[in-house]
Write a protein that holds these residues in place. Structure first.
Motif, short mmCIF file in Angstrom:
data_model
loop_
_atom_site.label_atom_id
_atom_site.label_comp_id
_atom_site.label_asym_id
_atom_site.label_seq_id
_atom_site.Cartn_x
_atom_site.Cartn_y
_atom_site.Cartn_z
N ALA A 1 0.83 -1.20 0.00
CA ALA A 1 0.00 0.00 0.00
C ALA A 1 0.87 1.26 0.00
CB ALA A 1 -0.93 -0.01 1.21
N LEU A 2 2.00 1.24 0.74
CA LEU A 2 2.87 2.41 0.76
C LEU A 2 3.45 2.66 -0.62
CD1 LEU A 2 4.39 4.67 2.14
CD2 LEU A 2 6.13 3.00 2.84
N THR A 3 3.80 1.60 -1.34
CA THR A 3 4.32 1.76 -2.70
C THR A 3 3.29 2.46 -3.57
OG1 THR A 3 5.69 -0.21 -2.49
CG2 THR A 3 5.20 0.56 -4.73
N LYS A 4 2.02 2.09 -3.43
CA LYS A 4 0.96 2.75 -4.20
C LYS A 4 0.89 4.23 -3.84
CE LYS A 4 -0.97 -0.59 -6.62
NZ LYS A 4 -1.08 -0.54 -8.09
N ALA A 5 0.98 4.54 -2.54
CA ALA A 5 0.91 5.93 -2.11
C ALA A 5 2.05 6.74 -2.72
CB ALA A 5 0.94 6.01 -0.59
N LEU A 6 3.25 6.17 -2.73
CA LEU A 6 4.39 6.89 -3.30
C LEU A 6 4.26 7.03 -4.81
CD1 LEU A 6 7.35 5.37 -1.23
CD2 LEU A 6 5.98 7.41 -0.76
N ASP A 7 3.66 6.02 -5.46
CA ASP A 7 3.41 6.13 -6.89
C ASP A 7 2.46 7.28 -7.18
OD1 ASP A 7 5.06 4.03 -7.48
OD2 ASP A 7 3.44 2.54 -7.62
N CYS A 59 -9.01 1.41 4.53
CA CYS A 59 -7.85 2.03 3.87
C CYS A 59 -6.64 2.04 4.78
CB CYS A 59 -8.17 3.49 3.50
SG CYS A 59 -9.52 3.69 2.35
N TRP A 60 -5.49 2.04 4.11
CA TRP A 60 -4.24 2.37 4.79
C TRP A 60 -4.02 3.88 4.64
CZ3 TRP A 60 -1.61 -0.58 8.01
CH2 TRP A 60 -1.74 -1.98 7.93
N LYS A 61 -3.75 4.55 5.75
CA LYS A 61 -3.52 5.99 5.75
C LYS A 61 -2.01 6.24 5.95
CE LYS A 61 -4.45 10.11 8.58
NZ LYS A 61 -5.13 10.60 9.80
N TYR A 76 -4.92 8.01 1.40
CA TYR A 76 -5.79 6.92 1.84
C TYR A 76 -5.85 5.90 0.71
CZ TYR A 76 -7.22 10.07 5.58
OH TYR A 76 -7.23 10.92 6.67
N ILE A 77 -5.23 4.72 0.92
CA ILE A 77 -5.11 3.68 -0.10
C ILE A 77 -6.02 2.51 0.27
CG2 ILE A 77 -3.54 2.16 -1.34
CD1 ILE A 77 -2.96 5.16 -1.71
N ASP A 78 -6.92 2.12 -0.67
CA ASP A 78 -7.82 1.00 -0.43
C ASP A 78 -7.00 -0.24 -0.08
OD1 ASP A 78 -9.48 -1.38 -1.02
OD2 ASP A 78 -10.97 0.10 -1.66
N ALA A 79 -7.30 -0.84 1.09
CA ALA A 79 -6.51 -1.97 1.57
C ALA A 79 -6.67 -3.21 0.71
CB ALA A 79 -6.90 -2.28 3.02
N HIS A 80 -7.73 -3.27 -0.08
CA HIS A 80 -7.98 -4.44 -0.92
C HIS A 80 -7.53 -4.24 -2.37
CE1 HIS A 80 -10.17 -6.29 2.37
NE2 HIS A 80 -10.94 -5.21 2.47
N THR A 81 -7.78 -3.06 -2.92
CA THR A 81 -7.54 -2.84 -4.35
C THR A 81 -6.32 -1.99 -4.64
OG1 THR A 81 -8.90 -0.83 -4.49
CG2 THR A 81 -10.03 -2.97 -4.74
N GLY A 82 -5.80 -1.24 -3.67
CA GLY A 82 -4.69 -0.34 -3.92
C GLY A 82 -5.10 0.98 -4.54
N GLU A 83 -6.40 1.22 -4.67
CA GLU A 83 -6.90 2.46 -5.28
C GLU A 83 -6.71 3.63 -4.32
OE1 GLU A 83 -11.19 4.33 -6.78
OE2 GLU A 83 -11.09 2.31 -5.92
#
Length: 810
Positions: A1-7, A59-61, A76-83
């Motif tokens: 999830a953190l990788t998604k946030a940084l992306d 979500c992961w915050k 705020y990254i969806d914990a299931h989908t990464g959205e």
């Protein structure tokens, strides 16, 4: 999830990656474990923070703090989908008014933004999508550029020539204001896009440029140029963006010179706007040249060895500098100067002129409307003249002083005639004849002092367009008439009798990209035609295939195609193929690197021309004439069969006749014939058959008879006795074989059953059925039974066996 946030953040540097920032945080919070590194927290958040829609997500915050470009937000990254469900900015910026010590224009008021009490950036959110200025730190990577920052919004530092960035920022803001307030244009693309400037590009870099989306400025080497962020240069570069989203003039030869000139024109207009008319000048880039003489002089182009007359002294004729775009721009530059300031004199054509200037405002309005409304990507100087005159008519009316000054300023620089205070109708076309319809003619309206037009093309069709194109769909000679109406200026008309000729006796005229040309002679041009450069991004083909031709000769009369890199033609090129398709043998690729193809003669009745151009730089192209040698001999019949011995009776015939063949007739020797060029025939009974091919053209005919050419050995058919039944009922049919297929038709029938017998459905009429016995192929083994033969050998490379297969195998 953190990788998604940084992306989603997309920063190049983060705060936790900098030890100085990490140490600062530890000291500030008195906590040796403190870090900017994001720690995830599971929370429930509504999509887009819209709690009314009840779309709640687990979500992961993450608290992500970026250093370059600077930002801080909760992701705020969806914990299931990464959205990405929501981004909550933590740094709130505000518009700030500051002052800046510029390198070239003194102390100026600028607009910035503020991310904190003591942190200001060269970002202005009040103009369109924003005006933003970045520091490339003498590198070449846009992704590594960073913000210019200041602690008190009084930008006075001159370290590393950073005050040149203030010129870029202030100049970009004034350029936006000029286009918006004076010309009603919202940013360079008329869509409010962000104006981004990148300063300190490279080391000792002597250039500034528009790259299709942003402005980039080098620092110069100190002797040729100082930092290239002077006000008129900033306006010049952004105007390249305006031109790209207006006329999109091709950056080559005359169209490229016009492109450069419009940037010079509005660079000067923006300088007059920002500094005041009394403080502006006609020298381009004077502030950034240590000598103060600039790079071009619009008031006197000859001072910089640039022409002030079309095709006159200093006119650039070679292909260097994209065909002289920075030199030949002097012609329109001088036109604009005369339109603003007025002047009198004698040009290089020995024509005298006397012009009353209009001032910067009206002259710029005329130039802008021309670029934005009338010119196209391939426009030339003649188009610039007619477009400017029409723009003046649109803005100020026909026969107005503005139209007179516009026309006479063009006359002064050697483009077109002097102004006459009446309407004069006139037109022309580069092409006036063709060999067959349909054919499209492009008309050029050269009328003076008219605003509305009526065209009569002589075939029952009319138009009210200023510069129309018309497609003639029938043979004939056509009168063309133009009525030009100038309102208070009067009306004039002109008729050219039999001006357009569509006749099979005319030489054919084609552009690469047109359909197949079947005439025996003609002229073929590059896709730009006889009067303009070809366009970018082309990949077009035309085939020349005259009727009843033996060969085609193609002779290039003029040839100018952008040279490639090294010895190749890898950018723009013409490729010629010996046949009707691009799969046929190629005579080669040609451009200015290789030189003209000269004369090419086909080995058969067709040639194919492929024209390719890449994304940038175009040249004048080519014109070539073609002629054909007619085939005056009858064809010579010849053919071959796929096999000459067959057990299934299916034979494919290939027509190998030599010469032009208009019609064919096959006789297969079994009572069947065909008129297909390459037929397939099925023989039904065993035997030897003679095959005859008759071929014909307008010059005669020829017959080829091959006696006993085909031998058919079909196996015997199964024997099935006729059966009968008294009244309605089923019948059992039996064959004297075990592997039998039963069909309801002798050819292309439906397979009903397989086996030695077949029980029919209930029948009440006489019905035929057909039995086919299947003979399994005999397996033949060839070669020795084992490898106990020969002396043996070792091979270090690949080995292979080559077989000739005369039938399809499975």
């Amino acid at each position: 999830a953190l990788t998604k946030a940084l992306d989603y953040c997309g920063a190049s540097i983060y705060m936790w990656q900098l030890s100085s920032e990490e140490n600062w945080l530890k000291e500030r919070e008195n906590n040796p474990m403190a870090s900017f590194y994001p720690e995830g927290e599971l929370v429930i958040m509504a999509k887009d923070a819209n709690f009314n829609n009840k779309d709640m997500r687990l979500c992961w915050k993450f608290d992500v703090y970026a250093h370059e470009p600077m930002s801080r937000a909760f992701y705020y990254i969806d914990a299931h989908t990464g959205e990405l469900i929501f981004k909550n900015d933590r740094i709130c910026t505000g518009v700030a008014n500051g002052t800046a010590q510029t390198m070239y224009s003194g102390t100026r008021a600028i607009t910035t933004d503020s991310t904190a009490v003591n942190n200001f950036r060269l970002r202005d959110a009040t103009r369109g999508g924003g005006v933003e200025t970045y520091d490339m730190n003498n590198g070449t990577s846009y992704g590594s550029a960073v913000d210019f920052t200041d602690t008190d919004n009084n930008w006075t530092t001159t370290t590393n020539d950073d005050h040149a960035a203030n010129d870029a920022h202030w100049g970009a803001a004034n350029t936006y204001d000029y286009y918006f307030n004076v010309l009603s244009r919202n940013s360079y693309d008329e869509a409010g896009s962000t104006i981004e400037s990148y300063v300190h590009r490279g080391v000792d870099y002597n250039n500034a440029f528009w790259n299709g989306s942003v402005m980039t400025y080098g620092d110069g080497d100190g002797s040729t140029f100082t930092p290239l962020t002077a006000l008129d240069v900033v306006g010049h570069e952004i105007t390249h963006g305006v031109t790209e989203f207006s006329s999109n003039l091709i950056y080559s030869y005359e169209s490229g010179a016009l492109n450069e000139s419009f940037s010079d024109i509005f660079g000067a207009a923006i300088e007059f706007y920002a500094l005041g008319v009394a403080n502006g000048d006609w020298i381009v880039g004077e502030d950034m040249t240590p000598s103060g003489t600039g790079i071009r002089n619009m008031m006197d182009p000859n001072i910089k060895s640039d022409p002030d007359t079309y095709l006159g002294a200093f006119w650039h004729t070679s292909s260097s500098d994209n065909g002289g775009v920075h030199t030949n721009s002097g012609v329109q530059n001088y036109w604009f100067y005369l339109l603003v300031e007025g002047g009198s004199g004698t040009n290089d054509n020995n024509d005298t002129f006397n012009i009353t200037g209009l001032g910067v405002g009206p002259a710029a309005q005329i130039a802008y409307r021309n670029n934005n409304v009338y010119l196209t990507s391939s426009s030339q100087y003649a188009d610039a003249r007619s477009g400017a005159i029409q723009a003046a008519i649109d803005l100020y009316g026909p026969c107005s002083p503005e139209v007179e000054a516009t026309t006479n300023a063009w006359y002064a620089v050697g483009v077109g005639n002097a102004y006459v205070p009446t309407v004069v109708a006139d037109f022309e076309s580069d092409i006036t004849s063709a060999c067959s319809p349909p054919y499209t003619i492009n008309f050029s309206n050269n009328s003076s002092n008219a605003g509305t037009f009526v065209w009569d093309f002589g075939d029952g069709n009319t138009s009210t367009l200023s510069q129309p194109s018309h497609t003639y769909t029938t043979f004939g000679n056509f009168d063309v008439k133009l009525i030009s109406d100038g309102g208070v200026c009067g009306t004039d008309s002109i008729e050219k009798v039999a001006y357009i000729s569509i006749d099979s006796l005319n030489p054919c005229i084609a552009l690469v990209g047109d359909p197949v040309q079947t005439g025996c002679s003609g002229v073929v041009y590059d896709p730009g035609g006889p009067g303009a450069n070809y366009d970018d991004n082309l990949n077009l083909v035309t085939t020349i295939s005259p009727l009843n031709a033996a060969t085609v000769t193609l002779t290039f009369n003029s040839f100018d195609i952008e040279p490639g890199s090294g010895s190749s033609c890898n950018w723009d090129y013409v490729e010629i193929f010996d046949g009707p398709t691009t799969s046929d043998p190629s005579f080669g690729r040609f451009c200015n690197t290789t030189g003209s193809p000269g004369t090419i003669i086909s080995t058969g009745p067709s040639l194919t021309i492929l024209f390719y151009s890449d994304v940038a730089v175009t040249h004048a192209g080519f014109d070539a004439t073609w002629s054909c040698t007619l085939n005056n001999a009858p064809p010579v019949s010849d053919f071959v069969a796929s096999v000459t011995q067959s057990c299934d009776g299916v034979i494919e015939f290939t027509n190998n006749s030599v010469g032009i063949v208009d019609s064919v007739h096959w006789d297969f020797g079994d009572g069947y014939t065909s008129t297909d060029y390459n037929p397939t025939h099925t023989y039904q009974t065993s035997g030897d058959y003679s095959v005859e091919l008759f071929v014909e053209n307008v010059n005669g005919s020829n017959t080829n008879l091959k006696s006993n050419y085909i031998s058919i050995s079909r196996p015997p058919a199964p024997i099935v006795p006729d059966m009968s039944n008294c009244g309605q009922g089923a019948v059992t049919l039996s064959a004297g074989a075990s592997t039998v297929n039963w069909y309801d038709a002798i050819v292309d029938g439906n397979l009903l059953s397989t086996g030695s017998s077949y029980v029919t459905p209930l029948l009440n009429t006489t019905t035929n059925y057909y039995a086919e016995e299947m003979y399994p192929a005999t397996i033949n083994t060839v070669g020795p039974l084992d490898n106990s033969f020969g002396g043996g050998a070792y091979f270090s490379n690949n080995q292979s066996l080559i077989f000739n297969s005369y039938k399809q195998s499975t």
